[in-house]
Enzyme design. Sequence first.
Site, PDB file in Angstrom:
ATOM      1  N   GLU A 234      -7.064  36.802  20.786  1.00 26.68           N
ATOM      2  CA  GLU A 234      -6.631  38.208  20.787  1.00 26.68           C
ATOM      3  C   GLU A 234      -7.725  38.980  21.488  1.00 26.68           C
ATOM      4  O   GLU A 234      -8.826  39.135  20.964  1.00 26.68           O
ATOM      5  CB  GLU A 234      -6.405  38.711  19.361  1.00 26.68           C
ATOM      6  CG  GLU A 234      -5.664  40.046  19.310  1.00 26.68           C
ATOM      7  CD  GLU A 234      -6.596  41.239  19.167  1.00 26.68           C
ATOM      8  OE1 GLU A 234      -6.875  41.892  20.208  1.00 26.68           O
ATOM      9  OE2 GLU A 234      -7.046  41.518  18.045  1.00 26.68           O
ATOM     10  N   CYS A 268      -8.616  47.494  19.854  1.00 28.67           N
ATOM     11  CA  CYS A 268      -7.814  46.910  20.927  1.00 28.67           C
ATOM     12  C   CYS A 268      -6.408  47.486  20.944  1.00 28.67           C
ATOM     13  O   CYS A 268      -5.805  47.646  22.009  1.00 28.67           O
ATOM     14  CB  CYS A 268      -7.749  45.392  20.762  1.00 28.67           C
ATOM     15  SG  CYS A 268      -9.343  44.574  20.949  1.00 28.67           S
TER      16      CYS A 268
END
Length: 461
Positions: A234, A268
């Site tokens: 990720e 993020c």
Amino acid sequence: MPIATVNPANGETLKTYEAMGAEEIERRLQLAEATFRTYRTTGFGERARLMNRAADLLEEDQRDIGRVMTTEMGKPVRQARAEAAKCAKAMRWYAGHAEELLADEDPAHSDVKDSGAARVRVRYRPMGPVLAVMPWNFPLWQVIRFAAPALMAGNVGLLKHASNVPQTALYLEDLFHRAGFTEGCFQTLLVGAGAVEEILRDERVKAATLTGSEPAGRAVASVAGDMVKKTVLELGGSDPYVVMPSADLDRAAQIAVTARVQNNGQSCIAAKRFIVHTDVYDAFAERFTAGMKALKVGDPLEEETDVGPLSSEQGRKDLEELVDDAKRGGAAVLCGGVVPDRPGWYYPPTVLAGITREMRIHREEAFGPVATLYRAGDVDEAVLIANDTPFGLSSNVWTRDDAEVDRFARDLEAGAVYINGMTASHPAFPFGGVKRSGYGRELSGHGIREFCNITTVWHGA
């Protein structure tokens, strides 16, 4: 980078730690391998009992560990406590759902008969020690969303946390130990980034998961690929936040502020690029900029603070360079954009307009409270701008037009599309991205199965 707690609100070094040497790393790898042999045979009931106990302890520690996180990486303390509570929720979710998520599956009877078998089962078996390379921005949550499903599946965990959150890293090992997990079930490795490759190449480590930067993801994926080991990545995100004419503008602008500055803008999945239909662009920009200006920037340990410091001096420098490059290219600064004259690594909530493709901030992730505004003439242009990024983690769309909902859900290149709300992670929903945002999924049933050996068990007639 030294392994140390450095308070980003004032730059003061509070604690330093020696990196573990080769002998200690070897001891912990041996322990992980030995523990897995027995832990893998425990039942779901026993794993759930331990996981629920860990959740209880985390809730009891919520205020203390919240202050530790804030001191180590600068998030507002209210958000730190909320992160701890969210982790406990996820731990309980996996404690309650792991058995059904990993239950044996029986293929359709007609297919079994066609194979010549009396019975076929698909089983989910644990893989072994899994290395987790985790970032500082959500120092509890990023780890727990790996650890809870991994441990409930029967794996054991090895944590290489970011070097600026060592106290949080050590707390996590202690948490699982206090809950009753065998010592080798979850271990923190206090090592620098340079030690990761050798650990990942060790045959006792069966897989790895990384949340972090694109360069870090490339490095881990390269080594894992060479060793033929499973990975989940990720990585970064530059999420679009699309606002169409039918949207509730007041609500969209209000949520946009939170979506951009959550965790001091260091997330993020924070919305970063605000793509607004030309019919409502001016009205949205006015509301959004006013909301960004109204935020209280200050000491993250104070309850009323909305935005604290960035986690490091280098992080602020990187963000400043992106903004300065945009300004040189002609971007308009609607608010912020200037480093304040004060101790600590603060950066003000900033809104930039007039972004062009030539500016670095158009293609690079701005990791801090800086928003970019884009004007779109129609749905086609909004989709084009939204997808004009190397990343594809999540996305947000504000519209009450069903046809537009279907179009964005179909065409946005992202791991998630949130309609009339901001992106958030939840244990029941798969989480992850496409393109340079990584691969694989965390959370939900998809996440717990990532580090399982999916085994076909065939019984002859």
